[in-house]
Design a protein around this motif. Structure first.
Motif, PDB file in Angstrom:
ATOM      1  N   LYS A  65      40.665  31.627  42.473  1.00 31.61           N
ATOM      2  CA  LYS A  65      40.341  31.984  41.085  1.00 31.61           C
ATOM      3  C   LYS A  65      39.172  32.969  41.042  1.00 31.61           C
ATOM      4  CE  LYS A  65      41.902  27.882  38.578  1.00 31.61           C
ATOM      5  NZ  LYS A  65      41.489  26.652  37.861  1.00 31.61           N
ATOM      6  N   GLY A  66      39.344  33.993  40.222  1.00 33.16           N
ATOM      7  CA  GLY A  66      38.307  35.008  40.088  1.00 33.16           C
ATOM      8  C   GLY A  66      38.389  36.107  41.120  1.00 33.16           C
ATOM      9  N   ARG A  67      39.210  35.918  42.160  1.00 32.53           N
ATOM     10  CA  ARG A  67      39.359  36.935  43.203  1.00 32.53           C
ATOM     11  C   ARG A  67      40.767  37.509  43.259  1.00 32.53           C
ATOM     12  NH1 ARG A  67      38.923  35.617  48.390  1.00 32.53           N
ATOM     13  NH2 ARG A  67      39.632  33.454  48.116  1.00 32.53           N
ATOM     14  N   PHE A  68      41.767  36.683  42.989  1.00 28.41           N
ATOM     15  CA  PHE A  68      43.167  37.107  43.046  1.00 28.41           C
ATOM     16  C   PHE A  68      43.736  37.196  41.632  1.00 28.41           C
ATOM     17  CE2 PHE A  68      44.338  35.300  47.539  1.00 28.41           C
ATOM     18  CZ  PHE A  68      43.233  35.943  48.069  1.00 28.41           C
ATOM     19  N   THR A  69      44.652  38.139  41.447  1.00 29.01           N
ATOM     20  CA  THR A  69      45.331  38.282  40.160  1.00 29.01           C
ATOM     21  C   THR A  69      46.820  38.453  40.396  1.00 29.01           C
ATOM     22  OG1 THR A  69      43.390  39.359  39.182  1.00 29.01           O
ATOM     23  CG2 THR A  69      45.489  39.595  38.025  1.00 29.01           C
ATOM     24  N   ILE A  70      47.616  37.627  39.723  1.00 31.13           N
ATOM     25  CA  ILE A  70      49.065  37.740  39.818  1.00 31.13           C
ATOM     26  C   ILE A  70      49.579  38.463  38.580  1.00 31.13           C
ATOM     27  CG2 ILE A  70      49.521  35.494  38.738  1.00 31.13           C
ATOM     28  CD1 ILE A  70      51.879  35.190  40.731  1.00 31.13           C
ATOM     29  N   SER A  71      50.586  39.291  38.762  1.00 32.02           N
ATOM     30  CA  SER A  71      51.173  40.012  37.636  1.00 32.02           C
ATOM     31  C   SER A  71      52.618  40.343  37.974  1.00 32.02           C
ATOM     32  CB  SER A  71      50.390  41.295  37.345  1.00 32.02           C
ATOM     33  OG  SER A  71      50.441  42.177  38.454  1.00 32.02           O
ATOM     34  N   ARG A  72      53.377  40.764  36.975  1.00 33.62           N
ATOM     35  CA  ARG A  72      54.755  41.201  37.232  1.00 33.62           C
ATOM     36  C   ARG A  72      55.033  42.397  36.368  1.00 33.62           C
ATOM     37  NH1 ARG A  72      58.253  35.983  36.250  1.00 33.62           N
ATOM     38  NH2 ARG A  72      59.877  37.322  37.156  1.00 33.62           N
ATOM     39  N   ASP A  73      55.954  43.241  36.826  1.00 34.02           N
ATOM     40  CA  ASP A  73      56.228  44.475  36.102  1.00 34.02           C
ATOM     41  C   ASP A  73      57.066  44.198  34.865  1.00 34.02           C
ATOM     42  OD1 ASP A  73      59.022  45.853  38.046  1.00 34.02           O
ATOM     43  OD2 ASP A  73      58.676  43.864  37.208  1.00 34.02           O
ATOM     44  N   LYS A  74      57.224  45.216  34.028  1.00 34.21           N
ATOM     45  CA  LYS A  74      57.930  45.032  32.756  1.00 34.21           C
ATOM     46  C   LYS A  74      59.380  44.648  32.963  1.00 34.21           C
ATOM     47  CE  LYS A  74      54.983  48.016  29.935  1.00 34.21           C
ATOM     48  NZ  LYS A  74      54.926  49.205  29.052  1.00 34.21           N
ATOM     49  N   ALA A  75      59.965  45.109  34.046  1.00 38.72           N
ATOM     50  CA  ALA A  75      61.355  44.738  34.331  1.00 38.72           C
ATOM     51  C   ALA A  75      61.460  43.316  34.851  1.00 38.72           C
ATOM     52  CB  ALA A  75      61.956  45.712  35.347  1.00 38.72           C
ATOM     53  N   LYS A  76      60.304  42.733  35.173  1.00 39.61           N
ATOM     54  CA  LYS A  76      60.207  41.334  35.616  1.00 39.61           C
ATOM     55  C   LYS A  76      60.836  41.067  36.960  1.00 39.61           C
ATOM     56  CE  LYS A  76      59.882  39.425  30.959  1.00 39.61           C
ATOM     57  NZ  LYS A  76      59.854  40.701  30.239  1.00 39.61           N
ATOM     58  N   ILE A  77      61.135  42.130  37.738  1.00 43.27           N
ATOM     59  CA  ILE A  77      61.764  41.890  39.025  1.00 43.27           C
ATOM     60  C   ILE A  77      60.809  42.061  40.188  1.00 43.27           C
ATOM     61  CG2 ILE A  77      64.058  42.503  38.194  1.00 43.27           C
ATOM     62  CD1 ILE A  77      63.696  45.234  39.526  1.00 43.27           C
ATOM     63  N   THR A  78      59.597  42.520  39.915  1.00 36.15           N
ATOM     64  CA  THR A  78      58.596  42.659  40.961  1.00 36.15           C
ATOM     65  C   THR A  78      57.339  41.916  40.554  1.00 36.15           C
ATOM     66  OG1 THR A  78      59.438  44.838  41.593  1.00 36.15           O
ATOM     67  CG2 THR A  78      57.246  44.250  42.361  1.00 36.15           C
ATOM     68  N   VAL A  79      56.827  41.122  41.465  1.00 32.38           N
ATOM     69  CA  VAL A  79      55.577  40.411  41.208  1.00 32.38           C
ATOM     70  C   VAL A  79      54.532  40.894  42.204  1.00 32.38           C
ATOM     71  CG1 VAL A  79      56.116  38.454  42.724  1.00 32.38           C
ATOM     72  CG2 VAL A  79      54.560  38.142  40.807  1.00 32.38           C
ATOM     73  N   TYR A  80      53.309  40.970  41.744  1.00 31.95           N
ATOM     74  CA  TYR A  80      52.224  41.478  42.552  1.00 31.95           C
ATOM     75  C   TYR A  80      51.141  40.413  42.714  1.00 31.95           C
ATOM     76  CZ  TYR A  80      54.420  45.826  41.046  1.00 31.95           C
ATOM     77  OH  TYR A  80      55.324  46.827  40.778  1.00 31.95           O
ATOM     78  N   LEU A  81      50.414  40.518  43.804  1.00 29.94           N
ATOM     79  CA  LEU A  81      49.226  39.690  44.001  1.00 29.94           C
ATOM     80  C   LEU A  81      48.100  40.620  44.434  1.00 29.94           C
ATOM     81  CD1 LEU A  81      48.163  36.758  43.951  1.00 29.94           C
ATOM     82  CD2 LEU A  81      48.506  36.735  46.437  1.00 29.94           C
ATOM     83  N   GLN A  82      47.196  40.893  43.508  1.00 26.11           N
ATOM     84  CA  GLN A  82      46.027  41.700  43.823  1.00 26.11           C
ATOM     85  C   GLN A  82      44.955  40.782  44.376  1.00 26.11           C
ATOM     86  OE1 GLN A  82      45.496  45.126  43.583  1.00 26.11           O
ATOM     87  NE2 GLN A  82      43.563  44.656  44.617  1.00 26.11           N
ATOM     88  N   MET A  83      44.537  41.063  45.597  1.00 28.01           N
ATOM     89  CA  MET A  83      43.559  40.208  46.272  1.00 28.01           C
ATOM     90  C   MET A  83      42.278  40.992  46.513  1.00 28.01           C
ATOM     91  SD  MET A  83      46.096  38.283  48.977  1.00 28.01           S
ATOM     92  CE  MET A  83      46.372  39.763  49.945  1.00 28.01           C
ATOM     93  N   ASN A  84      41.222  40.568  45.864  1.00 28.68           N
ATOM     94  CA  ASN A  84      39.917  41.208  46.008  1.00 28.68           C
ATOM     95  C   ASN A  84      38.924  40.255  46.661  1.00 28.68           C
ATOM     96  OD1 ASN A  84      40.919  43.472  44.602  1.00 28.68           O
ATOM     97  ND2 ASN A  84      40.299  42.614  42.621  1.00 28.68           N
ATOM     98  N   SER A  85      37.822  40.808  47.137  1.00 32.17           N
ATOM     99  CA  SER A  85      36.762  39.997  47.769  1.00 32.17           C
ATOM    100  C   SER A  85      37.348  39.054  48.813  1.00 32.17           C
ATOM    101  CB  SER A  85      35.999  39.202  46.696  1.00 32.17           C
ATOM    102  OG  SER A  85      35.432  40.065  45.733  1.00 32.17           O
ATOM    103  N   LEU A  86      38.181  39.600  49.653  1.00 37.55           N
ATOM    104  CA  LEU A  86      38.867  38.766  50.641  1.00 37.55           C
ATOM    105  C   LEU A  86      37.898  38.158  51.634  1.00 37.55           C
ATOM    106  CD1 LEU A  86      41.991  41.001  51.128  1.00 37.55           C
ATOM    107  CD2 LEU A  86      42.054  38.566  50.541  1.00 37.55           C
ATOM    108  N   LYS A  87      38.249  36.950  52.061  1.00 39.57           N
ATOM    109  CA  LYS A  87      37.440  36.184  53.000  1.00 39.57           C
ATOM    110  C   LYS A  87      38.271  35.879  54.249  1.00 39.57           C
ATOM    111  CE  LYS A  87      35.255  33.766  49.114  1.00 39.57           C
ATOM    112  NZ  LYS A  87      34.990  32.431  48.503  1.00 39.57           N
ATOM    113  N   PRO A  88      37.615  35.630  55.375  1.00 37.36           N
ATOM    114  CA  PRO A  88      38.394  35.288  56.577  1.00 37.36           C
ATOM    115  C   PRO A  88      39.308  34.082  56.368  1.00 37.36           C
ATOM    116  CG  PRO A  88      36.148  35.841  57.185  1.00 37.36           C
ATOM    117  CD  PRO A  88      36.192  35.817  55.666  1.00 37.36           C
ATOM    118  N   GLU A  89      38.902  33.159  55.519  1.00 36.29           N
ATOM    119  CA  GLU A  89      39.741  31.990  55.262  1.00 36.29           C
ATOM    120  C   GLU A  89      40.985  32.303  54.431  1.00 36.29           C
ATOM    121  OE1 GLU A  89      36.446  32.281  54.731  1.00 36.29           O
ATOM    122  OE2 GLU A  89      35.819  31.190  52.917  1.00 36.29           O
ATOM    123  N   ASP A  90      41.101  33.528  53.952  1.00 35.72           N
ATOM    124  CA  ASP A  90      42.323  33.950  53.261  1.00 35.72           C
ATOM    125  C   ASP A  90      43.394  34.401  54.258  1.00 35.72           C
ATOM    126  OD1 ASP A  90      40.224  35.486  50.792  1.00 35.72           O
ATOM    127  OD2 ASP A  90      41.335  33.605  50.595  1.00 35.72           O
TER     128      ASP A  90
END
Length: 124
Positions: A65-90
C-alpha cells in the motif's frame, strides 16, 4: 477459458520502479476482476493487488500500500501494476490472475485463470 500474458518484469535497484502489464484474451472474458500475486523463493504465493471489472474497486496487500498501484485500460483487457519505491523483499515471480468473482474475492487466491509469471528482482 481466459489467457493471461504478463510482461514488464526485470531487475532494478532498491528505490526504483517497474510497471507490469497483463494482457487478457478469451471469448469468455467478460466482467472479470483481475489481480496480481507474487511468490518469492521458498514462500507461498501471496496476494498483491486486485481490481474490479469497472476499475472502481481496488484492493492492496498491506506490504505494498502506498507504493504499488493497480489499474486497467479502458478496454478492460489489460491490467497494470505500477511498482514504485521497490524493496529487496519485493523480489518474486509476479503472476496475473483473473476471475468472474469480485475483486475482494480474488484476495483469497481462489481464481480461475493464471498467467505464466514474470520475474521481478530488486537489489539492495
Amino acid at each position: 477459458q481466459v489467457q493471461l500474458v504478463e510482461s514488464g518484469g526485470g531487475s532494478v535497484q532498491a528505490g526504483g520502479s517497474l510497471r507490469l502489464s497483463c494482457a487478457a484474451s478469451g471469448r469468455t472474458f467478460s466482467s472479470y476482476a483481475m489481480g496480481w500475486f507474487r511468490q518469492a523463493p521458498g514462500k507461498e504465493r501471496e496476494f498483491v493487488a486486485s481490481i474490479s471489472w469497472s476499475g472502481g474497486r481496488k484492493y492492496y496487500a498491506d506490504s505494498v500500500k502506498g507504493r504499488f498501484t493497480i489499474s486497467r485500460d479502458k478496454a478492460k483487457i489489460t491490467v497494470y501494476l505500477q511498482m514504485n519505491s521497490l524493496k529487496p523483499e519485493d523480489t518474486a515471480v509476479y503472476y496475473c490472475a483473473a476471475d468472474p468473482a469480485s475483486a475482494s474475492d480474488i484476495v483469497t487466491g481462489n481464481v480461475g485463470s493464471w498467467g505464466q509469471g514474470t520475474q521481478v528482482t530488486v537489489s539492495s
